[in-house]
Structures are given as structure tokens and as C-alpha cells.
Design a protein around this motif. Structure first.
Motif, PDB file in Angstrom:
ATOM      1  N   PHE A  51      15.660   0.599  -5.355  1.00 51.92           N
ATOM      2  CA  PHE A  51      17.192   0.614  -4.849  1.00 51.92           C
ATOM      3  C   PHE A  51      17.706  -0.067  -6.011  1.00 51.92           C
ATOM      4  N   GLU A  52      19.135  -0.337  -4.744  1.00 57.12           N
ATOM      5  CA  GLU A  52      19.952  -1.147  -6.452  1.00 57.12           C
ATOM      6  C   GLU A  52      19.240  -3.010  -5.184  1.00 57.12           C
ATOM      7  N   ASP A  53      18.981  -3.533  -4.462  1.00 53.09           N
ATOM      8  CA  ASP A  53      18.375  -4.549  -4.286  1.00 53.09           C
ATOM      9  C   ASP A  53      17.208  -4.854  -5.064  1.00 53.09           C
TER      10      ASP A  53
ATOM     11  N   ARG B 258      17.413   0.006  10.057  1.00 54.64           N
ATOM     12  CA  ARG B 258      16.381   0.534   8.900  1.00 54.64           C
ATOM     13  C   ARG B 258      14.912   0.017   9.378  1.00 54.64           C
ATOM     14  N   LEU B 284      18.512   9.370   2.851  1.00 52.92           N
ATOM     15  CA  LEU B 284      18.043  10.010   1.175  1.00 52.92           C
ATOM     16  C   LEU B 284      19.057  10.155   0.752  1.00 52.92           C
ATOM     17  N   LEU B 285      20.331   9.017   1.481  1.00 51.26           N
ATOM     18  CA  LEU B 285      21.595   9.053   0.278  1.00 51.26           C
ATOM     19  C   LEU B 285      21.700   7.384  -0.234  1.00 51.26           C
ATOM     20  N   ALA B 286      20.643   6.834   0.460  1.00 48.99           N
ATOM     21  CA  ALA B 286      20.875   5.332   0.599  1.00 48.99           C
ATOM     22  C   ALA B 286      20.356   5.082  -0.519  1.00 48.99           C
ATOM     23  N   ARG B 287      20.266   3.716  -1.328  1.00 43.41           N
ATOM     24  CA  ARG B 287      20.318   3.000  -2.694  1.00 43.41           C
ATOM     25  C   ARG B 287      20.065   1.944  -2.444  1.00 43.41           C
ATOM     26  N   THR B 288      19.834   1.324  -1.333  1.00 42.55           N
ATOM     27  CA  THR B 288      19.373  -0.361  -0.529  1.00 42.55           C
ATOM     28  C   THR B 288      17.751  -0.178  -0.069  1.00 42.55           C
ATOM     29  N   SER B 289      16.628  -0.715  -0.148  1.00 42.25           N
ATOM     30  CA  SER B 289      15.966  -0.485   0.278  1.00 42.25           C
ATOM     31  C   SER B 289      15.680  -1.315   1.334  1.00 42.25           C
ATOM     32  N   ARG B 291      13.830  -2.904   3.209  1.00 44.27           N
ATOM     33  CA  ARG B 291      12.770  -4.211   3.349  1.00 44.27           C
ATOM     34  C   ARG B 291      14.257  -4.929   3.235  1.00 44.27           C
ATOM     35  N   SER B 292      15.902  -4.262   2.349  1.00 46.34           N
ATOM     36  CA  SER B 292      16.278  -5.206   1.893  1.00 46.34           C
ATOM     37  C   SER B 292      16.761  -5.854   3.265  1.00 46.34           C
TER      38      SER B 292
END
Lengths: 630, 313
Positions: A51-53, B258, B284-289, B291-292
Motif C-alpha cells: 500500500f501507499e503508506d 476501515r 479491492l481498490l484501496a491503495r492504503t493499508s 492501519r494507516s
């Protein structure tokens, strides 16, 4: 993706496909600098699971601890402990998850250092495949051998030899070929069912997910292609084994047994036996939260009720009543010791197998195995990370099976009674019968006297190999030659024994073992009578051959591997058996759907695909003459 | 009778369990193992989606019996109000005992995320509170819903994770854990943290919630909620205890969560996803985890490992 949003049916379908994907659990092993963590980071990155982060924190960490200049240091993504990041090594196993279009994967990233061998074993225990990483510049190292050995010890049958850093040797096909040849040579005796070598660069991604433009000479699959398609077989075949985990008694009217089916299928109405007491009953119902079931297969967690009131508690095993597990208080096993404190024979430990925990001790260390050279060495005790073949005695008898046929019923851990630490792990090879403890009456006429009369040294010649390999043909010729030389012989043929002595046995794994046990015992009596005994049995499993070998004094057992390639044996097919096995009419046929485990150190190897039977028979006769048997 | 029985998944899928069936069976095995081996286990119930899944699996593990252990919720007093309402409903629905524990001393001293910083606050109101409860009730095993895919020190943790008498974790010296054979042996005062969801991923959790129709806190679904923006994160104004700067005017925005924790420490995301299907699609489209959105993980590098060594779940 956007098409999915517009079409809810397509989306549901997509989700179904996700969860119906197969799962492959594999481990990666390699030493400090082979690039193991980099490879996992690369897999996660290429399959878009970072992921980005996480990428941002990776960039931060790369500047702080990174070892690859300005590039992202993927290793930092997976080395999760501070000590690991600081020292740049992997200490403990980490589990990673990724998915491709075809499969889901759980990766156990395991440490390579010898001092963390036990952590590698932890990762290997649930894996079906191992990626062994080798630095192309260094080739096969001591740790490569160790990792391969531990993987094989834990029952992993499929290996990928990832020759990494191929970019640093100019993507050379020659270097790759040399590494592969070297690996093949020593790994032959580890009995892997498949070994696929792939030249990769984890750092740059060559042949990981994408085919490398730098190695047009390489025509095999990329690493991911192979992982997506490799067939590792299924766990849990065989007769029903259901270790009872918890007795489920919500009230006086209900008494169920909760547990996970270890192998086989439980069906309502099936006759089952409690392995410990021998009491039998039938399955009355199979219960889950989601309703009653007619059947439950391997891996399913259910609650079973029986038609009769039978005394059963945690640790008991419900088994198919017509195919029971071994039940004994002694067995032979491979053990990997995992504690600083030495393992000492005679000391009692707790042994946990399935859901059963009993007191146990090692009664004898047969020999230890050097994990780097595979040499057998004598040993009085075992140190941390040492492997040995031992006899184990449990305080009470327990139900078990060889690890090679059932991981749940054959794998155990040993726990120190004082510190409560997990100090050892074992894989059962075979049970030792009580009879081994019965002392024989000494007789005045012994086998030496009998043998002297016959002017020969008695021996069992054990011919092993695929069906159609030529075992019986060669054995027959050897016997003819020996008789012509006035030697006293007897031929025990696998097929013929099954018409008489063993006609009550079928071809299940258990029956095969019993078949060999009886044949071996018969052979032993004949050797005792002073004869040269020729026995020809497929005997595909190492455990049973070892069982036979251990019945005899050194020198009295000669293992002859009739080494005929499968395609040659199959093309001969004297009895039409391969054809039937290929059509699915015969199950558990060696070489087709049941493995043949190549002998590790046979006394004689006969290249039966190459030389004539007569020449091969001469080889055997020469061996006997050369070693003073005749 | 036989025709009323459902065919087994093995029959349906040609001897192959689906991915979720396999995960479910593994978790049930772990949960049963704890009930069989420990004297006094407890299940940490955090009210979040993972806890909801763990609780559902627990009901399955012991059916038709009731789960033979209580639930424990460590209440920092800063949870979203909807979480507390959901917690009480859930305990009633599943018929399990619920123990709610708060660090009373911390409460008396007025520890809050604003006065003492997120790190000290978490330490006192979560970690210390948890240790107090475990010691007070003499629990020898405690279930947690953590997953290995959440964070890299979690990826290293065993399913049965040993804790010293002081509830400490020694990551460099974990017990080897082979196959599904778990070592449950401890001395008095020591305990084991058990993570039955270790091998689940976030997507697995959502798919399972979808498949099993498991109730979850409504905060996971998008709705218009009052939020303020701080350091690029959206914080929901759940009650009037949230100190607002002059320039901060709560705005109604379409948001959801989330992950759920203490409301001042848990950031919302803007989202139109108001059904489970939409949530899974967004995932499915998420680009951050996930826990962010947890502010405590960002305090310093290796912060989760440090907290876990001190006894954080």
C-alpha cells in the motif's frame, strides 16, 4: 473493476472466484545475502500488495537502514523485528500473504542461519513447497544443503531452486547450468518429487513475475507462473482419522465429539473404532453450526455423535473400523532438537501428537544426521538444531501413523516438563512392535553353524524398484547363477507371497506395510536358516525399507535398487497394470498416483534401463563374491 | 431424514474446501484447542469487525454448547458511542458473559488522548488496563483478533504467543510452533495470547462477513457524520469532549471507518460505500493499508513491536 461496480452479478461472481482460488503455502529459505527477503518484497510489490503508506515508510526505512543505495530495499518490508532490521538478518519466520489471478499464497519467510534452524522448521511444517535461494555467484553452499535437508525432513516434496542475482553473472546460462547440476547431484537422495530451477534477479524482477528479456536462453516458467500452476497434491487422503479435541456436552441429552478431520471422510452410518480402547460404534450424526451434514472431509472442523455410549475423551482418535491406525507405545522417528539444553535419552518429556499429550522418552539415538553433509554419526545426546533417528517410548500407547502418510497422525512436538518450552519436534517413521522387546531363547545350533554347512554367508538381497523395472527377472537370473555355483538360495517374490502368506492383505498403505513386514520377517527366518534370500518387492517407501534393514545385522541386508526410469517401466508394462492405473482403475499405483521414494544409500544400483538383465545379474553375483558372501 | 441433510462442502467442491472454509476450520480448531487446554481463558472483544468474526467463529466452534469463556472489553471511555451500544447488544445476543474493565486510576487522573499524547494515553488506558484485568481475573489465555497481514511485527507472531508474568512478549525467543500443534503449557502467572485469525487477510474478513451475514458496527458503513480535518486525517466529532480549535468547524461529510478504536485516534475515510458489497469493492481498490487510519502506529518506527513487548494486544 468499474465494470464490476456496474454489474452486481459480475461482482458476486468475482468474489466467488476469489474464494474458490486454490491456496499454496510455501516457504523461502536462503542465507543472509541470497536475497530471500528481497524476493518476498518483490513478490508483494509486483502483485501490487504494497500500500501507499507502506511504500512511504519503506522509502523512509531504506534511507535509514537500506543496503542498496538509492533503490528501495525490499528486505526492509518483510524483516518485521527491530533487531532484524538493524542486523539485516531474518531471525524468525514471518508470514506474508499475496494473491494472483490464479492462486492465493501464504509465504513463510524463514531464516537461513544455522542457529535459527528451528525457526525454519516452524515455517516448513505447514508448507507444501520450498523456494531454495542460491546466489548465482556463490553456487551451492553448506546452508543450501541444510535448508534442503530440513525441507525434506519436514516432508516438503516440491522445490524451486531460485538461482538469484543472475544479473551479477551477466545472466549467464553456463553459470546457471553449473549451479543446477551441483544442486541436482546432492539433492537426489532427498527424494523431492519435483525440483524446478529458475534463474532470477529478485532485485530487478527478472523471471519473478515477468519473463526476463535478459535471458532469452531460459525457456522454463517464471517463478510466479510455476507457483500458480505447480500441483503439490492434496493432504488428508487415506482412511478416516478424527482426533477428538473437545467433548461437547451442552446438557445431559447431548454428547458430541468436536475435532478436525485429519484424513479420510466421516459419513453418517460409518463404522468407527476408538483407537485406544478398540470399542466400535457407528456415526450417528455430524453436526455444525450451519446444520447437519451427511459427510465431512479432511480439514473440516465438525462435531460427531455416535450411536452407542462409548467412553471417549480428548486425545482419543476415531478411526475407520476396517482400517485402524497403529496403536503402540514405541516408534522410530526423526527428531530435530530445538533447545539449548541437550536432549538426553531416558529423560522424560511431554509429547503432543494430534490432541494427545503423554509422557515420553527417547530410549535410543540410532544415529544423528549431520544437517550439512547428511553423514550419519554416532551420538549419545543431541544439541540445539541437531537431527537424529531415535526410538521413542511413550508412557501409554498412542494412536499414530508414519509422518510420510499422515502429517497430523505422525508429527509431534516435545515439551520440557520444567520450562514448558517446545524443545523438540519429531516425525514418526514407523512403529516398533512390542515383540522387539521379547527376548529370544538362545539355541545351540545358530545361523553361523547352518551357514557354514552351506559354505556361504547368509544374506537378504532386497530388490526394490518400480513395477515392471525388472526386479523379478534379474532376481531369477541371479538365483540361477547362484544355484549353478552350488549356493543355497530362496526367492521370495512379491506377487507370489501375495497368493499365500499375505493373501488377506490389500493395497492400502497399511496393508502394504504389513505385506512388507511379513515378507521381511519371513526373509529373516530364512537368513537365520543360512540361506541367500532374494526378495523382490516394489517397496516404494523409505520407512519400510528401513524397517526391513533394521531387522537385520549389518551386512545381512543388501539393498539393490533396480533403477529403471518410469517411462521405460511403463512402456514394458508386462501385466498391463500401468495402463489400468492411468485409466484410474487401480488406485495408489506406485509411480502414477503413489510415490516411489528413491533409495538413499542402496548397496547396489542397477541401471536397468541401460544394461541387459543378464549383465545386471552378473553385477550382483560379483558383489556377493567381492564381499565374501560366496 | 438423510435427504434433509446438507451436502458437505467437500461433496460440493469436489473434495476441495474453499479458501474461507479452510480459514474457518483452522480458526475453529485453534479456538477449541484453547477451551480444551486452559483453565481460565477469556476472549478480548474490541467490538471491531475482526472481533465480530472471531465471535462468530467461537459460536461455531462450540455449537450446540455455549462458548465456555467470557468476553472482556477494555473500555478506555473514548470509544465511539455506537460501539458501546453494539457491544452490549452483541453480548446479549450471543449469551456470553461480558466483563468491562476500565483503568480507574487513569480515569481519576484524567488521562486523555489530548492531555497526555496518544502514546502515553494508549499505554495507560489500553495496555495497563488490559494487564490489570488479566491479572485481576487470573486469565491464563486471552484471545485477540489480530491478523498477520496487519503489520510487520504481527507477521512474526505465533498463533499461541507466550507472555511472561508481566505480560511481556519476547519476539526473539518465541516457542517453535509446528503444524497445528500448539504448546499451551505455562507456569502460574504466565499466559498465552491466542490469535485465531492470524492467517486471515482484510479481504478475507470482509468476504466472510458478507458470506455469513455477520452483524458489525454501523460505523463501517458510509453515512453523513460530523468530522474535522487534522494533519490530513478526518476525525469524527463523536461527542463534545473533542477539543476544537477556533478554525475547526465540524462538517457533515460522507465518511466511514476501515478500522475502529478510540474515536480521537481513529481516522475516517471519505466514502460512498454504504453496503457490504460496496465496502468490499472499495477494499479491492484501496491503495492504503487499513492501519494507516490508526494514529498510534505512526508514532515511531517499530512502534507496534515496542507496544506489543510491553503487553499491548
Amino acid at each position: 473493476m468499474d465494470a464490476l461496480r456496474a454489474d452486481p452479478a459480475a461482482f458476486t461472481d468475482y468474489l466467488d472466484r476469489q474464494q474458490n482460488k486454490g491456496l499454496l503455502r510455501f516457504l523461502t529459505c536462503g542465507s543472509v545475502d541470497d536475497g530471500k527477503s528481497t524476493l518476498i518484497g518483490r513478490l508483494l510489490y509486483d502483485t501490487k500488495l504494497i500500500f501507499e503508506d507502506q511504500l512511504a515508510s519503506l522509502e523512509r526505512d531504506s534511507r535509514k537502514h537500506g543496503t542498496v543505495g538509492d533503490d528501495l530495499d525490499f528486505a526492509l518490508l518483510v524483516d518485521g523485528l527491530e533487531a532484524e532490521r538493524e542486523q539485516g538478518i531474518t531471525i524468525d519466520v514471518a508470514y506474508r500473504f499475496f494473491t494472483t489471478d490464479k492462486r492465493k499464497f501464504i509465504v513463510a519467510d524463514t531464516p537461513g542461519h544455522e542457529q535459527y534452524t528451528r525457526n525454519m522448521a516452524t515455517g516448513a511444517s505447514n508448507a507444501d513447497l520450498a523456494i531454495i535461494l542460491v546466489d548465482a555467484r556463490k553456487g551451492v553452499l553448506t546452508q543450501t544443503r541444510r535448508h534442503s535437508f530440513i525441507a525434506s525432513l519436514l516432508g516438503i516434496r516440491h522445490v524451486v531452486l531460485a538461482v538469484n542475482k543472475i544479473d551479477l553473472v551477466d545472466h549467464s546460462q553456463e553459470v546457471f547450468g553449473e549451479v543446477v547440476a551441483e544442486y541436482r547431484e546432492f539433492s537426489a537422495e532427498l527424494g523431492f518429487a519435483s525440483m524446478v530451477p529458475i534463474p532470477i534477479s529478485a532485485r530487478f524482477g527478472d523471471n519473478v513475475m515477468e519473463r526476463s528479456p535478459n535471458m532469452p536462453w531460459y525457456e522454463g516458467p517464471t517463478l510466479v507462473e510455476h507457483l500458480e500452476t505447480v500441483d503439490v497434491g492434496a493432504h488428508g487422503s487415506g482412511p478416516l482419522r478424527f482426533p477428538v479435541q473437545w467433548v461437547n456436552r451442552p446438557d445431559l441429552n447431548f454428547r458430541g465429539f468436536s475435532g478436525t478431520v485429519a484424513s479420510g471422510t466421516a459419513s453418517v452410518g460409518d463404522a468407527v473404532v476408538v483407537a485406544s480402547s478398540g470399542r466400535t460404534s457407528r456415526i450417528k450424526s455430524i453436526l455444525t453450526y450451519d446444520g447437519e451434514r451427511a459427510q465431512a472431509g479432511a480439514g473440516e472442523a465438525v462435531t460427531i455423535t455416535l450411536e452407542d455410549e462409548v467412553d471417549i475423551s480428548r486425545g482419543d482418535v476415531l478411526a475407520a473400523s476396517n482400517d485402524r491406525p497403529e496403536f503402540s507405545d514405541q516408534f522410530s522417528a526423526h527428531v530435530l532438537w530445538m533447545a539449548q539444553e541437550k536432549m538426553i535419552p531416558g529423560r522424560t518429556y511431554l509429547l503432543k501428537l494430534g490432541t494427545r499429550t503423554v509422557s515420553a522418552s527417547v530410549t535410543e539415538i540410532k544415529h544423528k544426521v549431520d544437517v550439512n553433509t547428511f553423514q550419519k554419526l554416532a551420538a549419545k545426546t543431541l544439541d540445539l538444531n541437531e537431527v537424529a533417528v531415535v526410538n521413542v517410548s511413550t508412557q501409554e500407547p498412542i494412536a499414530f501413523e508414519p509422518y510420510s502418510s499422515n502429517h497430523v497422525m505422525g508429527g509431534f512436538i516435545m515439551i520440557d516438563r520444567l520450562t514448558n518450552l517446545t524443545v523438540g519436534v519429531g516425525m514418526i517413521d514407523f512403529g516398533l512392535r512390542r515383540a522387539t522387546n521379547i527376548h529370544w531363547q538362545p539355541v545351540e545350533i545358530d545361523k553361523e553353524v547352518r551357514a557354514r554347512l552351506k559354505n556361504q554367508k547368509p544374506v537378504l538381497l532386497w530388490f526394490t524398484g518400480l513395477s515392471g523395472a525388472g526386479k523379478s527377472t534379474i532376481a531369477n537370473l541371479v538365483e540361477k547363477k547362484l544355484v549353478a555355483m552350488n549356493q543355497h538360495t530362496y526367492l521370495l517374490d512379491g506377487d507370489n507371497v501375495r497368493h499365500g502368506l499375505n493373501k488377506d492383505l490389500g493395497f492400502t498403505d497399511a496393508d502394504r506395510v504389513e505385506n512388507l513386514r511379513r515378507a521381511s520377517e519371513a526373509g529373516k527366518l530364512m537368513v537365520d536358516a543360512g540361506l541367500i534370500v532374494l526378495a523382490s518387492f516394489i517397496s516404494p517407501f523409505r520407512a519400510e525399507r528401513r524397517m526391513t534393514r533394521e531387522l537385520f545385522a549389518p551386512g545381512e541386508y543388501v539393498e539393490i535398487f533396480v533403477d529403471t526410469p518410469l517411462h521405460v517401466a511403463e512402456s514394458r508394462d508386462p501385466k498391463g497394470l500401468y495402463k489400468r492405473a492411468r485409466q484410474g482403475q487401480i488406485k495408489n499405483f506406485t509411480g502414477i498416483d503413489s510415490p516411489y521414494e528413491t533409495p538413499e544409500s542402496p548397496e547396489i544400483i542397477l541401471a536397468a534401463g541401460v544394461n541387459s538383465p543378464d549383465a545386471l545379474a552378473d553385477e550382483v553375483v560379483h558383489y556377493l563374491a567381492g564381499h565374501g558372501y560366496i | 431424514m438423510p435427504q434433509t441433510r446438507l451436502p458437505s462442502p467437500a461433496e460440493l467442491a469436489g473434495d476441495k474446501l474453499t479458501h474461507l472454509q479452510r480459514l474457518e476450520a483452522e480458526s475453529i480448531h485453534i479456538i477449541r484447542e484453547v477451551a480444551a487446554e486452559f483453565r481460565n481463558p477469556v476472549m478480548l472483544y474490541s467490538i471491531g469487525k475482526d472481533s465480530s468474526v472471531m465471535l462468530h467463529l467461537t459460536a461455531k466452534a462450540f455449537y450446540p454448547s455455549k462458548p465456555p469463556f467470557p468476553l472482556l472489553h477494555v473500555d478506555t471511555t473514548w470509544k465511539f458511542r455506537e460501539m458501546i451500544a453494539f457491544r452490549d447488544e452483541t453480548a446479549k445476543r450471543v449469551g456470553m458473559d461480558l466483563i468491562v474493565h476500565t483503568n480507574e486510576q487513569g480515569l481519576r487522573e484524567g488521562i486523555s488522548p489530548f492531555t497526555h499524547g496518544s502514546s502515553t494515553y494508549t499505554n495507560i488506558m489500553k495496555t495497563d488496563a488490559l494487564k490489570q484485568a488479566l491479572t485481576q481475573y487470573k486469565f491464563d489465555a486471552a484471545f485477540g483478533g489480530a491478523r498477520r497481514d496487519e503489520e510487520k511485527s504481527r507477521a512474526k507472531e505465533r498463533i499461541f504467543s507466550f507472555r511472561t508474568e508481566n505480560h511481556g512478549w519476547d519476539p526473539k525467543n518465541q516457542r517453535p510452533e509446528l503444524w497445528n500443534l500448539y504448546n499451551a503449557r505455562i507456569r502460574q502467572g504466565e499466559s498465552i495470547r491466542v490469535f485465531p485469525l492470524s492467517n486471515w487477510t482484510e479481504l478475507d474478513i470482509w468476504q466472510y462477513i458478507l458470506q455469513e451475514n455477520i452483524p458489525i458496527v454501523p460505523l463501517y458503513f458510509a453515512a453523513k457524520r460530523p468530522v474535522v480535518e487534522r494533519d490530513g486525517q478526518l476525525i469524527m466529532v463523536d461527542d463534545d469532549r473533542l477539543p476544537l480549535a477556533k478554525s475547526e468547524v465540524p462538517q457533515e461529510r460522507m465518511v466511514r471507518f476501515r478500522t475502529l478504536g478510540c474515536y480521537p485516534l481513529t481516522a475516517a475515510i471519505e466514502s460512498p460505500a454504504s453496503t457490504l458489497h460496496e465496502i468490499v469493492y472499495e477494499m479491492l481498490l484501496a491503495r492504503t493499508s487499513e492501519r494507516s487510519g490508526r494514529l498510534i502506529d505512526h508514532d515511531e518506527a517499530g512502534s507496534m513491536e515496542k507496544k506489543k513487548r510491553e503487553g499491548y494486544f
